[in-house]
Design a protein around this motif. Structure first.
Motif, PDB file in Angstrom:
ATOM      1  N   MET A   1     -24.409  13.437 -97.787  1.00 59.75           N
ATOM      2  CA  MET A   1     -24.685  11.997 -97.902  1.00 59.75           C
ATOM      3  C   MET A   1     -24.770  11.547 -96.481  1.00 59.75           C
ATOM      4  O   MET A   1     -23.561  11.620 -95.904  1.00 59.75           O
ATOM      5  N   SER A   2     -25.616  10.746 -95.964  1.00 60.92           N
ATOM      6  CA  SER A   2     -25.721  10.215 -94.830  1.00 60.92           C
ATOM      7  C   SER A   2     -24.911   8.902 -94.535  1.00 60.92           C
ATOM      8  O   SER A   2     -24.355   8.448 -95.684  1.00 60.92           O
ATOM      9  N   PRO A   3     -24.362   8.637 -93.278  1.00 64.99           N
ATOM     10  CA  PRO A   3     -23.465   7.390 -93.263  1.00 64.99           C
ATOM     11  C   PRO A   3     -24.153   6.227 -93.896  1.00 64.99           C
ATOM     12  O   PRO A   3     -23.481   5.241 -94.464  1.00 64.99           O
ATOM     13  N   GLN A   5     -26.386   6.079 -96.215  1.00 64.28           N
ATOM     14  CA  GLN A   5     -26.400   6.368 -97.806  1.00 64.28           C
ATOM     15  C   GLN A   5     -24.727   5.921 -98.076  1.00 64.28           C
ATOM     16  O   GLN A   5     -24.755   5.134 -99.410  1.00 64.28           O
ATOM     17  N   ASP A  46     -16.886  10.732 -87.834  1.00 64.53           N
ATOM     18  CA  ASP A  46     -18.271  11.164 -87.589  1.00 64.53           C
ATOM     19  C   ASP A  46     -18.819  10.607 -86.352  1.00 64.53           C
ATOM     20  O   ASP A  46     -19.426  11.380 -85.565  1.00 64.53           O
ATOM     21  N   GLN A  50     -19.802  13.382 -83.531  1.00 66.19           N
ATOM     22  CA  GLN A  50     -20.929  13.155 -82.900  1.00 66.19           C
ATOM     23  C   GLN A  50     -20.844  13.614 -81.317  1.00 66.19           C
ATOM     24  O   GLN A  50     -21.933  13.917 -80.677  1.00 66.19           O
ATOM     25  N   ASP A  57     -28.471  15.346 -87.136  1.00 66.86           N
ATOM     26  CA  ASP A  57     -28.397  14.318 -88.616  1.00 66.86           C
ATOM     27  C   ASP A  57     -27.485  13.275 -88.659  1.00 66.86           C
ATOM     28  O   ASP A  57     -27.115  12.789 -89.755  1.00 66.86           O
ATOM     29  N   LEU A  58     -27.120  12.707 -87.581  1.00 67.42           N
ATOM     30  CA  LEU A  58     -25.840  11.596 -87.627  1.00 67.42           C
ATOM     31  C   LEU A  58     -26.374  10.590 -86.788  1.00 67.42           C
ATOM     32  O   LEU A  58     -26.966  11.068 -85.677  1.00 67.42           O
ATOM     33  N   PRO A  59     -26.116   9.383 -86.953  1.00 69.97           N
ATOM     34  CA  PRO A  59     -26.587   8.402 -85.922  1.00 69.97           C
ATOM     35  C   PRO A  59     -25.686   8.339 -84.690  1.00 69.97           C
ATOM     36  O   PRO A  59     -24.675   9.129 -84.716  1.00 69.97           O
ATOM     37  N   LEU A  64     -22.135   4.374 -84.917  1.00 72.02           N
ATOM     38  CA  LEU A  64     -21.136   4.657 -85.918  1.00 72.02           C
ATOM     39  C   LEU A  64     -19.631   4.031 -85.456  1.00 72.02           C
ATOM     40  O   LEU A  64     -19.205   3.537 -86.428  1.00 72.02           O
ATOM     41  N   LEU A 127     -26.248   0.851 -88.488  1.00 77.37           N
ATOM     42  CA  LEU A 127     -26.627   2.176 -88.978  1.00 77.37           C
ATOM     43  C   LEU A 127     -28.119   2.354 -89.212  1.00 77.37           C
ATOM     44  O   LEU A 127     -28.478   3.421 -89.158  1.00 77.37           O
TER      45      LEU A 127
END
Length: 153
Positions: A1-3, A5, A46, A50, A57-59, A64, A127
């Protein structure tokens, strides 16, 4: 699940479990605090993750980190809402005078819950910003080794 989401899931849960002036509302408030603390810790982790190389796939870490800060504000407002909520939950509200006396507590409770909602919206806004487009990175060339020095013996 993304941050994003995860934030949307927690926000939906917060909206689905309203804080009322009773024991259920008090339970929901403490539950919201727990969910938000977990989410803030995840955002901070995260952000640190990062900063490692080759993470996809992370902001961006800045987004964050900013989002974690907004979640911290939401946690603070939910925690501050506990005081008026406890007073309203444990104090009789039967007479008109008691209801009049509780108006300040209702006002403070509503103010903190509204501020928490704004902090959650700000975290989502941060985000939802698409990351800047960057040129695909090429792997760094392998370091050149110095030629071995031969000794004449």
């Amino acid at each position: 699940m993304s941050p994003l989401q995860a934030l949307d899931a927690v926000t939906a849960d917060v909206h689905g479990h309203r804080i009322t002036v009773d024991s259920t509302g008090l339970f929901n408030a403490t539950r919201h605090i727990g969910l938000l603390c977990h989410l803030a810790a995840r955002m901070a982790a995260d952000a640190e993750y990062q900063l490692s190389p080759n993470i996809a796939d992370l902001p961006p870490a800045e987004h964050l980190g900013a989002s974690a800060g907004h979640l911290g504000q939401a946690i603070a407002h939910y925690t501050q809402a506990l005081a008026p909520l406890l007073v309203l939950t444990t104090t009789a509200q039967g007479t008109p005078q008691q209801k009049l006396d509780s108006l300040d507590h209702h006002s403070r409770l509503r103010s903190h819950l509204d501020d928490a909602g704004r902090a959650l919206a700000a975290a989502r806004t941060v985000l939802a910003v698409p990351p800047p487009l960057t040129a695909p990175s090429t792997p760094a060339p392998a370091p050149l080794r110095a030629p071995a020095v031969r000794s004449r013996a």
